[in-house]
Design a protein around this motif. Structure first.
Motif, PDB file in Angstrom:
ATOM      1  N   ASP A  46     -30.113 -20.446 -17.203  1.00 34.63           N
ATOM      2  CA  ASP A  46     -30.059 -19.031 -16.268  1.00 34.63           C
ATOM      3  C   ASP A  46     -30.794 -18.172 -17.057  1.00 34.63           C
ATOM      4  O   ASP A  46     -30.712 -18.101 -18.427  1.00 34.63           O
ATOM      5  CB  ASP A  46     -28.577 -18.428 -16.196  1.00 34.63           C
ATOM      6  CG  ASP A  46     -27.941 -19.400 -15.379  1.00 34.63           C
ATOM      7  OD1 ASP A  46     -28.335 -19.903 -14.452  1.00 34.63           O
ATOM      8  OD2 ASP A  46     -26.624 -19.374 -15.567  1.00 34.63           O
ATOM      9  N   PHE A  47     -31.840 -17.441 -16.471  1.00 31.45           N
ATOM     10  CA  PHE A  47     -32.493 -16.543 -17.248  1.00 31.45           C
ATOM     11  C   PHE A  47     -32.346 -14.986 -17.230  1.00 31.45           C
ATOM     12  O   PHE A  47     -31.634 -14.441 -16.018  1.00 31.45           O
ATOM     13  CB  PHE A  47     -34.213 -16.679 -16.789  1.00 31.45           C
ATOM     14  CG  PHE A  47     -34.600 -18.054 -17.265  1.00 31.45           C
ATOM     15  CD1 PHE A  47     -35.350 -17.885 -18.439  1.00 31.45           C
ATOM     16  CD2 PHE A  47     -34.592 -19.270 -16.797  1.00 31.45           C
ATOM     17  CE1 PHE A  47     -36.033 -18.925 -18.956  1.00 31.45           C
ATOM     18  CE2 PHE A  47     -35.123 -20.369 -17.161  1.00 31.45           C
ATOM     19  CZ  PHE A  47     -35.714 -20.295 -18.480  1.00 31.45           C
ATOM     20  N   SER A  48     -32.427 -14.307 -18.173  1.00 27.60           N
ATOM     21  CA  SER A  48     -32.331 -12.858 -18.131  1.00 27.60           C
ATOM     22  C   SER A  48     -33.816 -12.402 -18.510  1.00 27.60           C
ATOM     23  O   SER A  48     -34.617 -13.019 -18.974  1.00 27.60           O
ATOM     24  CB  SER A  48     -31.403 -12.451 -19.108  1.00 27.60           C
ATOM     25  OG  SER A  48     -31.862 -12.877 -20.668  1.00 27.60           O
ATOM     26  N   LEU A  49     -33.822 -10.964 -18.361  1.00 21.65           N
ATOM     27  CA  LEU A  49     -35.144 -10.204 -18.920  1.00 21.65           C
ATOM     28  C   LEU A  49     -35.161 -10.481 -20.225  1.00 21.65           C
ATOM     29  O   LEU A  49     -36.368 -10.671 -20.877  1.00 21.65           O
ATOM     30  CB  LEU A  49     -34.935  -8.888 -18.471  1.00 21.65           C
ATOM     31  CG  LEU A  49     -36.127  -7.932 -18.812  1.00 21.65           C
ATOM     32  CD1 LEU A  49     -37.474  -8.529 -18.182  1.00 21.65           C
ATOM     33  CD2 LEU A  49     -35.884  -6.473 -18.564  1.00 21.65           C
ATOM     34  N   GLN A  50     -34.135 -10.553 -21.000  1.00 15.38           N
ATOM     35  CA  GLN A  50     -34.290 -10.608 -22.577  1.00 15.38           C
ATOM     36  C   GLN A  50     -34.990 -12.019 -22.749  1.00 15.38           C
ATOM     37  O   GLN A  50     -35.844 -12.058 -23.792  1.00 15.38           O
ATOM     38  CB  GLN A  50     -32.966 -10.480 -22.995  1.00 15.38           C
ATOM     39  CG  GLN A  50     -32.999 -10.698 -24.567  1.00 15.38           C
ATOM     40  CD  GLN A  50     -31.490 -10.613 -25.177  1.00 15.38           C
ATOM     41  OE1 GLN A  50     -30.404 -10.309 -24.486  1.00 15.38           O
ATOM     42  NE2 GLN A  50     -31.558 -10.744 -26.591  1.00 15.38           N
ATOM     43  N   GLU A  51     -34.513 -13.299 -22.233  1.00 16.51           N
ATOM     44  CA  GLU A  51     -35.083 -14.382 -22.278  1.00 16.51           C
ATOM     45  C   GLU A  51     -36.549 -14.467 -22.050  1.00 16.51           C
ATOM     46  O   GLU A  51     -37.272 -15.226 -22.846  1.00 16.51           O
ATOM     47  CB  GLU A  51     -34.213 -15.278 -21.547  1.00 16.51           C
ATOM     48  CG  GLU A  51     -34.713 -16.773 -21.417  1.00 16.51           C
ATOM     49  CD  GLU A  51     -34.503 -17.600 -23.062  1.00 16.51           C
ATOM     50  OE1 GLU A  51     -35.184 -18.394 -23.520  1.00 16.51           O
ATOM     51  OE2 GLU A  51     -33.667 -16.985 -23.801  1.00 16.51           O
ATOM     52  N   ALA A  52     -36.817 -13.895 -20.982  1.00 11.44           N
ATOM     53  CA  ALA A  52     -38.284 -13.903 -20.475  1.00 11.44           C
ATOM     54  C   ALA A  52     -39.298 -12.994 -21.445  1.00 11.44           C
ATOM     55  O   ALA A  52     -40.305 -13.649 -21.818  1.00 11.44           O
ATOM     56  CB  ALA A  52     -38.633 -13.374 -19.077  1.00 11.44           C
ATOM     57  N   THR A  53     -38.650 -12.073 -22.049  1.00 14.03           N
ATOM     58  CA  THR A  53     -39.331 -11.182 -22.976  1.00 14.03           C
ATOM     59  C   THR A  53     -39.610 -11.990 -24.534  1.00 14.03           C
ATOM     60  O   THR A  53     -40.525 -12.068 -24.979  1.00 14.03           O
ATOM     61  CB  THR A  53     -38.516 -10.005 -23.295  1.00 14.03           C
ATOM     62  OG1 THR A  53     -38.569  -9.226 -22.134  1.00 14.03           O
ATOM     63  CG2 THR A  53     -39.551  -9.166 -24.318  1.00 14.03           C
ATOM     64  N   TYR A  54     -38.579 -12.771 -24.704  1.00 16.70           N
ATOM     65  CA  TYR A  54     -38.483 -13.636 -26.030  1.00 16.70           C
ATOM     66  C   TYR A  54     -39.593 -14.734 -25.796  1.00 16.70           C
ATOM     67  O   TYR A  54     -40.377 -15.054 -26.834  1.00 16.70           O
ATOM     68  CB  TYR A  54     -37.096 -14.217 -26.334  1.00 16.70           C
ATOM     69  CG  TYR A  54     -37.283 -15.220 -27.315  1.00 16.70           C
ATOM     70  CD1 TYR A  54     -37.201 -14.945 -28.819  1.00 16.70           C
ATOM     71  CD2 TYR A  54     -37.259 -16.661 -26.891  1.00 16.70           C
ATOM     72  CE1 TYR A  54     -37.145 -15.981 -29.546  1.00 16.70           C
ATOM     73  CE2 TYR A  54     -37.326 -17.567 -27.894  1.00 16.70           C
ATOM     74  CZ  TYR A  54     -37.380 -17.275 -29.331  1.00 16.70           C
ATOM     75  OH  TYR A  54     -37.416 -18.037 -30.248  1.00 16.70           O
ATOM     76  N   GLN A  55     -39.497 -15.327 -24.817  1.00 19.74           N
ATOM     77  CA  GLN A  55     -40.401 -16.607 -24.441  1.00 19.74           C
ATOM     78  C   GLN A  55     -41.937 -16.039 -24.593  1.00 19.74           C
ATOM     79  O   GLN A  55     -42.701 -16.620 -25.323  1.00 19.74           O
ATOM     80  CB  GLN A  55     -40.365 -17.022 -23.028  1.00 19.74           C
ATOM     81  CG  GLN A  55     -39.170 -18.093 -23.128  1.00 19.74           C
ATOM     82  CD  GLN A  55     -38.940 -18.821 -21.869  1.00 19.74           C
ATOM     83  OE1 GLN A  55     -39.806 -19.103 -21.182  1.00 19.74           O
ATOM     84  NE2 GLN A  55     -37.607 -19.210 -21.680  1.00 19.74           N
ATOM     85  N   ILE A  56     -42.256 -14.973 -23.977  1.00 21.05           N
ATOM     86  CA  ILE A  56     -43.505 -14.418 -23.736  1.00 21.05           C
ATOM     87  C   ILE A  56     -43.990 -14.177 -25.290  1.00 21.05           C
ATOM     88  O   ILE A  56     -45.094 -14.140 -25.557  1.00 21.05           O
ATOM     89  CB  ILE A  56     -43.868 -13.290 -22.699  1.00 21.05           C
ATOM     90  CG1 ILE A  56     -43.479 -13.947 -21.278  1.00 21.05           C
ATOM     91  CG2 ILE A  56     -45.115 -12.538 -22.865  1.00 21.05           C
ATOM     92  CD1 ILE A  56     -43.474 -12.756 -20.409  1.00 21.05           C
ATOM     93  N   ARG A  57     -43.244 -13.243 -25.703  1.00 19.45           N
ATOM     94  CA  ARG A  57     -43.306 -12.643 -27.141  1.00 19.45           C
ATOM     95  C   ARG A  57     -43.370 -14.060 -27.964  1.00 19.45           C
ATOM     96  O   ARG A  57     -44.613 -13.802 -29.001  1.00 19.45           O
ATOM     97  CB  ARG A  57     -42.259 -11.761 -27.714  1.00 19.45           C
ATOM     98  CG  ARG A  57     -42.617 -11.234 -29.091  1.00 19.45           C
ATOM     99  CD  ARG A  57     -41.424 -10.323 -29.671  1.00 19.45           C
ATOM    100  NE  ARG A  57     -40.416 -11.163 -29.970  1.00 19.45           N
ATOM    101  CZ  ARG A  57     -39.129 -11.036 -29.131  1.00 19.45           C
ATOM    102  NH1 ARG A  57     -39.325 -10.099 -27.997  1.00 19.45           N
ATOM    103  NH2 ARG A  57     -38.255 -11.557 -29.518  1.00 19.45           N
TER     104      ARG A  57
END
Length: 266
Positions: free
Chosen positions: A4-15
């Motif tokens: 399950d994805f959250s904005l925090q997870e997406a931000t972490y992956q991109i960063r």
């Protein structure tokens, strides 16, 4: 199993993917990866020739698709002198933009450059794991066959995804968003191809690799977007993109220990 994805997870992956990209050129310089190509001079020759051809094809496509004069002349020849209206020219230009932004030529590019991608992926992993990896010609052939399978799979999936997208945006009269949406979808699959080279070295099959990469879809998409944009740099883009993408994907994979299944699913 899909996370399950959250904005925090997406931000972490991109960063994290961005940080891996920043390390690519210092990593190449510190470890002098180009020296390994001395044992495989045919790879260097293939890279140079393919880069020139890709650049030539891309430039020709840009001239053909974005030149109103060329479009008008081409259609006049086909129609034997029939008068061309602005709407027809606009549609042809739009089709050209679609091909350049989301066309299958990028998939073909990855197939052609797979030996380069695989070489730098293995060299990078060997340095990170502190082990000596020297791919054989047989392994290069196996990597090439796998890339062909991956890209055919990705291309078919992208086509299937594009059908409802065209229908929905068509109904909503938002055709201009189709190309943008498809650009990011194709970017995801391009990033997937590079990350799959990481999983390949751990003998993880294509289906399992794709499932795991989906858990890192934001990183895969971000990587694919950067690579797609780099490809449009004449000559230099096609030349450095394979090694840049291979090293960035391997650095990201190593940092996140993507080869460990249980940690992927937890």
């Amino acid at each position: 199993m899909i996370k399950d994805f959250s904005l925090q997870e997406a931000t972490y992956q991109i960063r994290d993917c961005y940080n891996s990209m920043k390390e690519v050129f210092p990593f190449i310089k510190d470890n002098q990866l180009w020296k390994g190509l001395r044992r495989h001079k045919w790879i260097s020759l293939l890279t140079l020739i393919s880069s020139i051809l890709i650049t030539y094809i891309l430039v020709c496509n840009c001239i053909d698709f974005f030149s109103a004069g060329s479009l008008e002349k081409g259609v006049v020849d086909i129609k034997l002198g029939e008068e061309i209206d602005e709407e027809k020219i606009s549609k042809l230009k739009e089709a050209g933009k679609s091909l350049l932004l989301t066309g299958g030529w990028k998939y073909l590019f990855l197939i052609v450059f797979e030996v380069v991608i695989f070489f730098f992926a293995t060299q990078t992993l060997g340095i990170l794991k502190d082990i000596k990896i020297s791919p054989t010609f047989k392994q290069f052939l196996q990597a090439e066959r796998r890339m062909i399978k991956v890209m055919i799979r990705n291309f078919i999936t992208a086509i299937l995804i594009s059908i409802p997208i065209h229908i929905v945006f068509g109904i909503l009269s938002m055709d201009s968003l189709i190309h943008i949406t498809m650009f990011f979808i194709h970017a995801y699959f391009i990033g997937l191809a590079f990350l799959d080279n990481y999983y390949e070295q751990f003998e993880i099959n294509i289906k399992e690799s794709s499932n795991r990469i989906y858990n890192h879809r934001y990183a895969s998409t971000f990587l694919g977007v950067v690579i797609s944009l780099m490809l449009y740099i004449p000559l230099i883009g096609p030349l450095i993109t394979p090694l840049f993408g291979a090293i960035a994907a391997t650095l990201y994979g190593h940092k996140n220990r993507l080869e460990h299944l249980q940690e992927e699913l937890d």
